[in-house]
Design an enzyme around this catalytic site. Structure first.
Site, PDB file in Angstrom:
ATOM      1  N   ASN A  13       1.125  -1.292  -0.264  1.00  0.00           N
ATOM      2  CA  ASN A  13      -0.142   0.191   0.126  1.00  0.00           C
ATOM      3  C   ASN A  13       1.220   0.892   0.528  1.00  0.00           C
ATOM      4  O   ASN A  13       1.635   1.742   1.681  1.00  0.00           O
ATOM      5  CB  ASN A  13      -0.863   0.099   1.232  1.00  0.00           C
ATOM      6  N   LYS A  16       0.537   3.459   2.361  1.00  0.00           N
ATOM      7  CA  LYS A  16       1.067   3.454   4.077  1.00  0.00           C
ATOM      8  C   LYS A  16       2.235   4.159   4.546  1.00  0.00           C
ATOM      9  O   LYS A  16       2.393   4.665   5.276  1.00  0.00           O
ATOM     10  CB  LYS A  16       0.148   2.231   4.233  1.00  0.00           C
ATOM     11  N   ASP A  69      -0.199  -3.327  10.524  1.00  0.00           N
ATOM     12  CA  ASP A  69      -1.473  -4.240  10.239  1.00  0.00           C
ATOM     13  C   ASP A  69      -2.567  -2.728  11.362  1.00  0.00           C
ATOM     14  O   ASP A  69      -2.593  -2.488  11.658  1.00  0.00           O
ATOM     15  CB  ASP A  69      -1.153  -5.418  10.353  1.00  0.00           C
ATOM     16  N   ASP A 144     -10.442   6.099   5.117  1.00  0.00           N
ATOM     17  CA  ASP A 144     -10.634   8.210   5.212  1.00  0.00           C
ATOM     18  C   ASP A 144     -11.803   8.452   4.547  1.00  0.00           C
ATOM     19  O   ASP A 144     -11.917   9.563   5.791  1.00  0.00           O
ATOM     20  CB  ASP A 144      -9.258   8.719   4.540  1.00  0.00           C
ATOM     21  N   LYS A 162      -3.938  15.305   9.567  1.00  0.00           N
ATOM     22  CA  LYS A 162      -4.319  13.220   9.628  1.00  0.00           C
ATOM     23  C   LYS A 162      -3.326  13.038  10.287  1.00  0.00           C
ATOM     24  O   LYS A 162      -3.147  12.140  10.837  1.00  0.00           O
ATOM     25  CB  LYS A 162      -5.031  12.986   8.373  1.00  0.00           C
ATOM     26  N   ARG A 168      -1.684   5.496  12.622  1.00  0.00           N
ATOM     27  CA  ARG A 168      -0.452   5.091  12.437  1.00  0.00           C
ATOM     28  C   ARG A 168       0.661   6.665  13.094  1.00  0.00           C
ATOM     29  O   ARG A 168       1.496   5.980  13.278  1.00  0.00           O
ATOM     30  CB  ARG A 168      -0.468   6.001  10.571  1.00  0.00           C
TER      31      ARG A 168
HETATM   32  P1  ITT Z   1      -0.217  -4.249   3.229  1.00  0.00           P
HETATM   33  O1  ITT Z   1       0.043  -4.797   2.294  1.00  0.00           O
HETATM   34  O2  ITT Z   1       0.397  -3.311   4.332  1.00  0.00           O
HETATM   35  O3  ITT Z   1      -0.929  -4.851   4.773  1.00  0.00           O
HETATM   36  P2  ITT Z   1      -3.477  -2.738   3.273  1.00  0.00           P
HETATM   37  O4  ITT Z   1      -3.529  -2.731   2.713  1.00  0.00           O
HETATM   38  O5  ITT Z   1      -3.992  -4.668   3.138  1.00  0.00           O
HETATM   39  O6  ITT Z   1      -1.920  -3.116   3.350  1.00  0.00           O
HETATM   40  P3  ITT Z   1      -4.246  -2.924   5.711  1.00  0.00           P
HETATM   41  O7  ITT Z   1      -4.301  -4.095   6.439  1.00  0.00           O
HETATM   42  O8  ITT Z   1      -3.045  -2.941   6.856  1.00  0.00           O
HETATM   43  O9  ITT Z   1      -3.047  -2.885   4.883  1.00  0.00           O
HETATM   44  O10 ITT Z   1      -5.201  -2.137   6.306  1.00  0.00           O
HETATM   45  C1  ITT Z   1      -6.786  -2.630   6.024  1.00  0.00           C
HETATM   46  C2  ITT Z   1      -7.209  -1.825   5.223  1.00  0.00           C
HETATM   47  O11 ITT Z   1      -7.525  -0.530   6.145  1.00  0.00           O
HETATM   48  C3  ITT Z   1      -7.038  -1.805   4.062  1.00  0.00           C
HETATM   49  O12 ITT Z   1      -8.462  -2.152   3.436  1.00  0.00           O
HETATM   50  C4  ITT Z   1      -6.379  -0.324   4.310  1.00  0.00           C
HETATM   51  O13 ITT Z   1      -6.739   0.518   2.921  1.00  0.00           O
HETATM   52  C5  ITT Z   1      -7.155   0.489   5.269  1.00  0.00           C
HETATM   53  N1  ITT Z   1      -6.261   1.717   5.900  1.00  0.00           N
HETATM   54  C6  ITT Z   1      -5.296   1.472   6.884  1.00  0.00           C
HETATM   55  N2  ITT Z   1      -5.039   2.248   6.655  1.00  0.00           N
HETATM   56  C7  ITT Z   1      -5.701   3.213   6.945  1.00  0.00           C
HETATM   57  C8  ITT Z   1      -5.900   4.904   6.717  1.00  0.00           C
HETATM   58  O14 ITT Z   1      -4.642   5.460   7.660  1.00  0.00           O
HETATM   59  N3  ITT Z   1      -7.069   5.835   6.500  1.00  0.00           N
HETATM   60  C9  ITT Z   1      -7.479   4.318   5.828  1.00  0.00           C
HETATM   61  N4  ITT Z   1      -8.388   3.293   5.435  1.00  0.00           N
HETATM   62  C10 ITT Z   1      -6.250   2.673   6.121  1.00  0.00           C
END
Ligand code: ITT
Length: 182
Positions: A13, A16, A69, A144, A162, A168
């Site tokens: 991502n 992130k 995560d 978001d 934010k 985060r």
């Molecule tokens: P990884 O490859 O790092 O695992 P991911 O997108 O699968 O990436 P997560 O499992 O940590 O990441 O995130 C769970 C969900 O929450 C995922 O759909 C993210 O897009 C969302 N998310 C995480 N942090 C966020 C933020 O600060 N604002 C909005 N959405 C967020």
């Protein structure tokens, strides 16, 4: 000249990583991006998922690495989607969440940062309380546009600051303080 990084952020991502980079820059930590797809185990515990991702990332990279995560926990849905936030985002998305949340809108965003190097693995957890908005508002990234942090009237997607208040930021601040001490 190739840039040298203090450590890497392993994730699929880009959003992130971009936020994490800005945050750790403020602590003088130079973060590189290790873009990869890490397997997410099924577990009720974000920490267990993060630890498993950190082990995989270190096995692939063999350099100091952090993974993150995240989970959005909605109180009236008994914490759903929680550890399944990624899958739920891909399937029903923000529209689906808004349709599920009717009256009680309380929610929290949780972040676990797991660091892994040759010698140790350690995790840091933080959260931001808030609520699910009634409509989708602001720039499109993850949850978001539907998450309003406590004490604010706008969604994360609409807020300029934010990165100074997020789950985060808080988890990375704990990590940075530990990292700089060690
Ligand atoms: P990884 O490859 O790092 O695992 P991911 O997108 O699968 O990436 P997560 O499992 O940590 O990441 O995130 C769970 C969900 O929450 C995922 O759909 C993210 O897009 C969302 N998310 C995480 N942090 C966020 C933020 O600060 N604002 C909005 N959405 C967020």
């Amino acid at each position: 000249m190739p840039q040298s990084f203090d450590l890497f952020f392993a994730s699929s991502n880009q959003h992130k990583f971009s936020e994490a980079k800005k945050i750790l820059d403020e602590f003088g930590i130079n973060l590189g991006f290790f873009k990869c797809n890490l397997e997410e185990i099924q577990s009720d515990s974000l920490k267990e998922i993060a630890k498993h991702k950190a082990t995989q990332a270190f096995d692939k990279l063999r350099k100091p690495v952090i993974v993150e995560d995240d989970g959005l926990f909605i109180e009236s849905l008994n914490g759903f989607p929680g550890p399944y936030s990624s899958y739920v985002f891909k399937t029903i998305g923000n529209k689906g969440i808004i349709n599920l949340v009717k009256q009680k809108r309380k929610a929290k965003f949780v972040s676990i940062i797991s660091y892994h190097d040759k010698y140790s693995q350690i995790s840091f957890e933080s959260k931001v309380n808030g609520m699910i908005s009634k409509k989708i508002s602001g720039k499109d990234w993850g949850y978001d546009p539907i998450f309003i942090p406590s004490k604010f009237k706008k969604t994360f997607a609409q807020l300029e600051n934010k990165n100074e208040i997020s789950h985060r930021f808080k988890a990375l601040k704990k990590f940075a303080n530990w990292y700089l001490d060690n």
